[in-house]
Write a protein that holds these residues in place. Sequence first.
Motif, PDB file in Angstrom:
ATOM      1  N   GLY A 104      -8.006   1.120 -11.606  1.00  0.00           N
ATOM      2  CA  GLY A 104      -6.340   0.320 -11.908  1.00  0.00           C
ATOM      3  C   GLY A 104      -5.537   1.517 -11.691  1.00  0.00           C
ATOM      4  N   LEU A 105      -5.359   2.370 -11.043  1.00  0.00           N
ATOM      5  CA  LEU A 105      -4.347   3.419 -10.476  1.00  0.00           C
ATOM      6  C   LEU A 105      -3.373   2.417  -9.838  1.00  0.00           C
ATOM      7  CD1 LEU A 105      -6.452   6.230  -9.575  1.00  0.00           C
ATOM      8  CD2 LEU A 105      -5.032   6.128 -11.636  1.00  0.00           C
ATOM      9  N   ASP A 106      -2.070   2.963 -10.015  1.00  0.00           N
ATOM     10  CA  ASP A 106      -0.809   2.389  -9.329  1.00  0.00           C
ATOM     11  C   ASP A 106      -0.346   3.326  -8.076  1.00  0.00           C
ATOM     12  OD1 ASP A 106      -0.605   0.137 -10.863  1.00  0.00           O
ATOM     13  OD2 ASP A 106       0.058   1.382 -12.586  1.00  0.00           O
ATOM     14  N   ILE A 107      -0.547   4.769  -8.624  1.00  0.00           N
ATOM     15  CA  ILE A 107      -0.088   5.665  -7.508  1.00  0.00           C
ATOM     16  C   ILE A 107      -0.818   6.585  -7.387  1.00  0.00           C
ATOM     17  CG2 ILE A 107       1.770   7.371  -6.681  1.00  0.00           C
ATOM     18  CD1 ILE A 107       3.950   5.689  -8.113  1.00  0.00           C
ATOM     19  N   PHE A 108      -1.288   7.128  -6.187  1.00  0.00           N
ATOM     20  CA  PHE A 108      -2.256   8.209  -5.690  1.00  0.00           C
ATOM     21  C   PHE A 108      -1.192   9.179  -5.193  1.00  0.00           C
ATOM     22  CE2 PHE A 108      -4.607   4.298  -4.866  1.00  0.00           C
ATOM     23  CZ  PHE A 108      -5.888   4.659  -5.656  1.00  0.00           C
ATOM     24  N   LEU A 109      -1.251  10.393  -5.902  1.00  0.00           N
ATOM     25  CA  LEU A 109      -0.655  11.516  -5.486  1.00  0.00           C
ATOM     26  C   LEU A 109      -1.454  12.580  -4.655  1.00  0.00           C
ATOM     27  CD1 LEU A 109       2.048  13.260  -6.032  1.00  0.00           C
ATOM     28  CD2 LEU A 109       0.742  14.193  -8.129  1.00  0.00           C
ATOM     29  N   ILE A 110      -0.872  12.770  -3.403  1.00  0.00           N
ATOM     30  CA  ILE A 110      -1.408  13.706  -2.599  1.00  0.00           C
ATOM     31  C   ILE A 110      -0.649  14.838  -1.873  1.00  0.00           C
ATOM     32  CG2 ILE A 110      -2.851  14.078  -0.216  1.00  0.00           C
ATOM     33  CD1 ILE A 110      -3.754  10.987  -1.054  1.00  0.00           C
ATOM     34  N   CYS A 111      -0.701  16.131  -2.403  1.00  0.00           N
ATOM     35  CA  CYS A 111       0.271  17.071  -2.371  1.00  0.00           C
ATOM     36  C   CYS A 111       0.285  18.082  -1.173  1.00  0.00           C
ATOM     37  CB  CYS A 111       0.656  17.801  -3.776  1.00  0.00           C
ATOM     38  SG  CYS A 111       0.760  16.991  -5.420  1.00  0.00           S
ATOM     39  N   ALA A 116       0.913  -1.091  -0.024  1.00  0.00           N
ATOM     40  CA  ALA A 116      -0.002   0.037  -0.019  1.00  0.00           C
ATOM     41  C   ALA A 116       0.815   1.491  -0.218  1.00  0.00           C
ATOM     42  CB  ALA A 116      -0.977   0.128   1.193  1.00  0.00           C
ATOM     43  N   GLY A 117       1.930   1.250   0.743  1.00  0.00           N
ATOM     44  CA  GLY A 117       2.829   2.543   0.799  1.00  0.00           C
ATOM     45  C   GLY A 117       3.537   2.651  -0.526  1.00  0.00           C
ATOM     46  N   GLN A 118       3.925   1.607  -1.520  1.00  0.00           N
ATOM     47  CA  GLN A 118       4.329   1.951  -2.546  1.00  0.00           C
ATOM     48  C   GLN A 118       3.313   2.736  -3.553  1.00  0.00           C
ATOM     49  OE1 GLN A 118       7.462   1.524  -3.790  1.00  0.00           O
ATOM     50  NE2 GLN A 118       8.052   1.038  -1.596  1.00  0.00           N
ATOM     51  N   MET A 119       2.161   2.587  -3.144  1.00  0.00           N
ATOM     52  CA  MET A 119       0.949   3.172  -3.973  1.00  0.00           C
ATOM     53  C   MET A 119       0.760   4.961  -3.409  1.00  0.00           C
ATOM     54  SD  MET A 119      -1.749   0.301  -4.336  1.00  0.00           S
ATOM     55  CE  MET A 119      -2.800   1.114  -5.888  1.00  0.00           C
ATOM     56  N   LEU A 120       1.532   5.233  -2.954  1.00  0.00           N
ATOM     57  CA  LEU A 120       1.544   6.574  -2.237  1.00  0.00           C
ATOM     58  C   LEU A 120       2.549   7.480  -2.681  1.00  0.00           C
ATOM     59  CD1 LEU A 120      -0.442   6.330   0.847  1.00  0.00           C
ATOM     60  CD2 LEU A 120      -1.213   7.304  -1.009  1.00  0.00           C
ATOM     61  N   ILE A 121       2.579   8.883  -3.460  1.00  0.00           N
ATOM     62  CA  ILE A 121       3.611   9.848  -3.331  1.00  0.00           C
ATOM     63  C   ILE A 121       2.986  11.052  -2.527  1.00  0.00           C
ATOM     64  CG2 ILE A 121       4.862  11.272  -4.593  1.00  0.00           C
ATOM     65  CD1 ILE A 121       5.120   9.412  -6.702  1.00  0.00           C
ATOM     66  N   VAL A 122       3.427  11.739  -1.604  1.00  0.00           N
ATOM     67  CA  VAL A 122       2.887  12.822  -0.910  1.00  0.00           C
ATOM     68  C   VAL A 122       3.816  14.009  -1.091  1.00  0.00           C
ATOM     69  CG1 VAL A 122       1.837  10.879   0.433  1.00  0.00           C
ATOM     70  CG2 VAL A 122       3.805  11.971   1.436  1.00  0.00           C
ATOM     71  N   GLY A 123       3.095  15.075  -0.539  1.00  0.00           N
ATOM     72  CA  GLY A 123       3.729  16.382  -0.427  1.00  0.00           C
ATOM     73  C   GLY A 123       3.506  16.896   0.908  1.00  0.00           C
ATOM     74  N   PHE A 124       4.042  18.201   1.289  1.00  0.00           N
ATOM     75  CA  PHE A 124       3.970  18.765   2.504  1.00  0.00           C
ATOM     76  C   PHE A 124       4.045  20.283   2.254  1.00  0.00           C
ATOM     77  CE2 PHE A 124       8.254  17.159   2.062  1.00  0.00           C
ATOM     78  CZ  PHE A 124       9.185  17.940   2.297  1.00  0.00           C
ATOM     79  N   ASP A 125       3.493  21.069   3.145  1.00  0.00           N
ATOM     80  CA  ASP A 125       3.471  22.654   3.023  1.00  0.00           C
ATOM     81  C   ASP A 125       4.671  22.987   3.829  1.00  0.00           C
ATOM     82  OD1 ASP A 125       1.061  22.802   1.403  1.00  0.00           O
ATOM     83  OD2 ASP A 125      -0.151  22.573   3.074  1.00  0.00           O
ATOM     84  N   GLU A 140       4.999   2.995   4.554  1.00  0.00           N
ATOM     85  CA  GLU A 140       3.718   3.796   4.374  1.00  0.00           C
ATOM     86  C   GLU A 140       3.595   4.774   3.287  1.00  0.00           C
ATOM     87  OE1 GLU A 140       2.005   4.635   8.250  1.00  0.00           O
ATOM     88  OE2 GLU A 140       2.123   2.344   8.850  1.00  0.00           O
ATOM     89  N   VAL A 141       4.858   5.107   2.857  1.00  0.00           N
ATOM     90  CA  VAL A 141       4.475   6.147   1.452  1.00  0.00           C
ATOM     91  C   VAL A 141       5.861   5.575   0.668  1.00  0.00           C
ATOM     92  CG1 VAL A 141       3.381   8.004   2.542  1.00  0.00           C
ATOM     93  CG2 VAL A 141       5.735   8.202   2.350  1.00  0.00           C
ATOM     94  N   GLY A 142       5.428   5.705  -0.759  1.00  0.00           N
ATOM     95  CA  GLY A 142       6.751   5.320  -1.668  1.00  0.00           C
ATOM     96  C   GLY A 142       7.405   6.384  -2.147  1.00  0.00           C
ATOM     97  N   GLY A 143       7.043   7.591  -1.895  1.00  0.00           N
ATOM     98  CA  GLY A 143       7.834   8.776  -2.283  1.00  0.00           C
ATOM     99  C   GLY A 143       7.391  10.087  -2.003  1.00  0.00           C
ATOM    100  N   VAL A 144       7.953  11.182  -2.165  1.00  0.00           N
ATOM    101  CA  VAL A 144       7.441  12.584  -1.665  1.00  0.00           C
ATOM    102  C   VAL A 144       7.875  13.551  -3.090  1.00  0.00           C
ATOM    103  CG1 VAL A 144       8.247  14.515  -0.409  1.00  0.00           C
ATOM    104  CG2 VAL A 144       8.277  12.331   0.559  1.00  0.00           C
ATOM    105  N   ILE A 145       6.805  14.383  -3.351  1.00  0.00           N
ATOM    106  CA  ILE A 145       6.919  15.497  -4.229  1.00  0.00           C
ATOM    107  C   ILE A 145       7.444  16.903  -3.765  1.00  0.00           C
ATOM    108  CG2 ILE A 145       4.281  15.770  -4.351  1.00  0.00           C
ATOM    109  CD1 ILE A 145       4.660  16.605  -7.300  1.00  0.00           C
ATOM    110  N   LEU A 146       8.115  17.418  -4.154  1.00  0.00           N
ATOM    111  CA  LEU A 146       8.510  18.701  -3.604  1.00  0.00           C
ATOM    112  C   LEU A 146       8.229  19.836  -4.545  1.00  0.00           C
ATOM    113  CD1 LEU A 146      12.161  18.104  -2.467  1.00  0.00           C
ATOM    114  CD2 LEU A 146      10.056  17.909  -0.866  1.00  0.00           C
ATOM    115  N   PHE A 147       7.996  21.204  -3.850  1.00  0.00           N
ATOM    116  CA  PHE A 147       7.386  22.251  -4.811  1.00  0.00           C
ATOM    117  C   PHE A 147       8.040  23.536  -4.287  1.00  0.00           C
ATOM    118  CE2 PHE A 147       3.713  19.656  -4.493  1.00  0.00           C
ATOM    119  CZ  PHE A 147       3.047  19.729  -5.853  1.00  0.00           C
ATOM    120  N   ARG A 148       7.834  24.607  -4.967  1.00  0.00           N
ATOM    121  CA  ARG A 148       8.686  25.954  -4.660  1.00  0.00           C
ATOM    122  C   ARG A 148       8.540  26.269  -3.124  1.00  0.00           C
ATOM    123  NH1 ARG A 148      11.111  29.024  -8.404  1.00  0.00           N
ATOM    124  NH2 ARG A 148      10.843  30.715  -7.159  1.00  0.00           N
TER     125      ARG A 148
END
Length: 379
Positions: free
Chosen positions: A285-292, A11-20, A38-46
């Motif tokens: 059939g999604l593989d990753i949910f992106l929650i930023c 389940a963790g491999q199906m998540l990429i998350v961000g933080f403010d 429990e998460v598979g990765g992180v997205i970064l923003f400006r």
Amino acid sequence: MSDEAQLRADAGQMLIVGFDGPHTRAPEPVAQALEDGEVGGVILFRRNVESIEQLVSLTTDLHAQVEGDLPPWVAVDQEGGRVVRVREPLTPIPPMRALGQAADQRAVARVSEVLATEISVLGFNLNFAPVLDVDTNPDNPVIGDRAFSSDPERVARAAAGVMVGHHTAGVVPCGKHFPGHGDTLQDSHHTLPRLMHDEKRLRGVELFPFMRAVGAGIPMIMTAHIELPVIDAFAPATFSPRILQGILREEMGFEGVIITDCLEMKAVSERYTIEEMVDLGLDAGLDIFLICHTEAKWRAAFERIVEKAQEDPEIRQKVAASAERVRKLKRELLGHWPRPYQAPADLMEILGCEEHRQITAPFFEDGAVAGVDPTEPGA
């Protein structure tokens, strides 16, 4: 590993998350979730970038949370033009429209390699680019010069060059926004767009660059939160089995990873709870949910994936298959990444170096560099 532990790891491999907010170190909840799988990765923003030194410290921390041979995704939207998350001292990258006009695709690949090389040394291993949307609507509020062209063939050709450049630099490219956001009048950050085209038009224009990218081996594709009533009158593309399975998987033969656009965009967040989005996404059939942005939402998504898989053996198989697709992609394309990751000693000699600037300079008009895109969340 117990069955429950394996499920939580999948389940963790199906998540990429961000933080403010900016952080000089990984926020404790995110760091712990990475460490626990429990998460598979992180997205970064400006919003997460204060300086190059701080950014490298942050990406190093993120990589360090995950032991073993498979690194976490450390992702970014670094398209070029007005959508870039890290600016100076990096080499300015022209809008993709400028690349789409190029006759020499080797030159496009070289620009792409410059972009990917510079984000790679900063610790990023996944870039949400190239944009495969076709710029057919001059009133589109969100795509415009982010697209390579209004000609589907030019879009496909330029995107292939971008893919080559990213692979050369060791960064995973992700094509977006399937099945095509280029002709919309609305921005899915704010509302749910609808395209009323018939199938002949969709296959000849919107879907064409994706079909070509799949044929060229693109490893990851991001969905668009848009409606195509001629194909599915009931669900946005992100949650549509007819679009993701029927067209992308079965017709186009895509075997890579399907990731959502951010699930906190109003096109979907104002219509569904996060639990409903997980239910619909698993079915589609999604593989990753992106929650930023929101910790509570990605935690709820994780627990919902686990809960649904425990309740339904068919969902459990889908979760295992998605996790394996993600792990396979990491094994095949990120095996060269050092574990643990460390920025190169000559980092500042690479970023914005004269060689890189000479490669990108011919694509700029009068030396202009576009501003930040205000429509992009977290810009």
